[in-house]
Write a protein that holds these residues in place. Sequence first.
Motif, mmCIF file in Angstrom:
data_model
loop_
_atom_site.group_PDB
_atom_site.id
_atom_site.type_symbol
_atom_site.label_atom_id
_atom_site.label_comp_id
_atom_site.label_asym_id
_atom_site.label_seq_id
_atom_site.Cartn_x
_atom_site.Cartn_y
_atom_site.Cartn_z
ATOM 1 N N TYR A 48 0.816 -1.209 0.000
ATOM 2 C CA TYR A 48 0.000 0.000 0.000
ATOM 3 C C TYR A 48 0.850 1.260 0.000
ATOM 4 C CZ TYR A 48 -4.437 -2.357 0.242
ATOM 5 O OH TYR A 48 -5.526 -3.111 -0.090
ATOM 6 N N SER A 49 2.021 1.226 0.652
ATOM 7 C CA SER A 49 2.856 2.435 0.634
ATOM 8 C C SER A 49 3.420 2.651 -0.776
ATOM 9 C CB SER A 49 3.963 2.379 1.695
ATOM 10 O OG SER A 49 4.906 1.430 1.327
ATOM 11 N N LYS A 50 3.769 1.558 -1.476
ATOM 12 C CA LYS A 50 4.230 1.696 -2.864
ATOM 13 C C LYS A 50 3.109 2.255 -3.739
ATOM 14 C CE LYS A 50 7.865 -1.754 -3.383
ATOM 15 N NZ LYS A 50 8.088 -3.165 -3.702
ATOM 16 N N LEU A 51 1.896 1.740 -3.493
ATOM 17 C CA LEU A 51 0.737 2.191 -4.275
ATOM 18 C C LEU A 51 0.488 3.681 -4.037
ATOM 19 C CD1 LEU A 51 -1.528 1.025 -6.109
ATOM 20 C CD2 LEU A 51 -2.908 0.797 -4.044
ATOM 21 N N GLU A 52 0.644 4.075 -2.787
ATOM 22 C CA GLU A 52 0.444 5.487 -2.428
ATOM 23 C C GLU A 52 1.473 6.370 -3.129
ATOM 24 O OE1 GLU A 52 -2.168 7.786 -1.105
ATOM 25 O OE2 GLU A 52 -2.327 5.685 -0.531
ATOM 26 N N ARG A 55 0.554 6.663 -6.700
ATOM 27 C CA ARG A 55 -0.575 7.581 -6.884
ATOM 28 C C ARG A 55 -0.104 9.028 -6.806
ATOM 29 N NH1 ARG A 55 -4.450 4.315 -3.081
ATOM 30 N NH2 ARG A 55 -5.551 3.040 -4.599
ATOM 31 N N ALA A 56 0.790 9.303 -5.822
ATOM 32 C CA ALA A 56 1.306 10.666 -5.661
ATOM 33 C C ALA A 56 2.097 11.069 -6.895
ATOM 34 C CB ALA A 56 2.180 10.742 -4.408
ATOM 35 N N GLU B 174 -6.970 -1.125 -7.100
ATOM 36 C CA GLU B 174 -7.598 -1.645 -8.317
ATOM 37 C C GLU B 174 -7.551 -3.158 -8.327
ATOM 38 O OE1 GLU B 174 -5.817 -0.184 -11.882
ATOM 39 O OE2 GLU B 174 -5.980 1.896 -11.240
ATOM 40 N N GLY B 175 -8.490 -3.770 -9.006
ATOM 41 C CA GLY B 175 -8.448 -5.216 -9.118
ATOM 42 C C GLY B 175 -9.731 -5.757 -9.705
#
Lengths: 61, 187
Positions: A48-52, A55-56, B174-175
């Motif tokens: 989730y931190s990578k995803l965040e 996104r940023a 997403e998924g």
Amino acid sequence: MPIKPITGMLRRSLVLDISVAFGLGTSFGYLFWYGYHVPAVRKRDLYYSKLEDQRAANAAA
Amino acid sequence: MLNLLSLSFLSSCDSPRPWGLYFQDSATPQMEGLVELHDNIMFYLVIILFGSPISHKYLNHALILILIAFPSFKLLYLMDEVSDPAIYQYPDFLNTEDEFIEFDSYLVPESDLEEGALRMLEVDNRVIIPELTHVRFIITAADVIHSFACPALGIKCDAYPGRLNQVSVLINREGVFYGLTEQWPKL
């Protein structure tokens, strides 16, 4: 032949049983917790931190 | 065997997989809470599993049940909260021909499945919903009792004819999330 004294047998067996039971149980419980649960949570948080970050970066671009 | 384990037990997935153990990857805070609760309970169960053959003579396991009950109730009530959904409703959106979006979605029959498609899970029209937005599903049935369930989202809600049930989700990522009824009608 002298026989073993019988005083204190109940207390000794109680202490032994409960300490062995809790010792074994808690050890395996913590093995599960730190061996499986904590690494799984860490992996999820990392995702989730990578995803965040992604996104940023997308928002900034 | 190791191959099986690495494919199923340890791999990440948003759908059921062969020989799968444990949960699908969570995509909502609810599901994360459920997994956390499961692992907490497992901790106590492991203690019971290894300690009980000896300690059952002395301990009342009601204590363990109480330890399990409180976090369970907390999660249950938290999940029951229905957050205010986004102001749009699915029929508010129009398609390219300015028609309301309204569609049927049916399981793809086994004979029509494409390579790699999931049996009894693939549908002809997927419901598309936004991520990071509070979404509310309003669920009912037309004939008998069904249910709407999606394990990765941590939702399962019975669908009754003549009654509206609601669940809300906030999808974190997403998924493509698969689910199906878990209330098989008696034939």
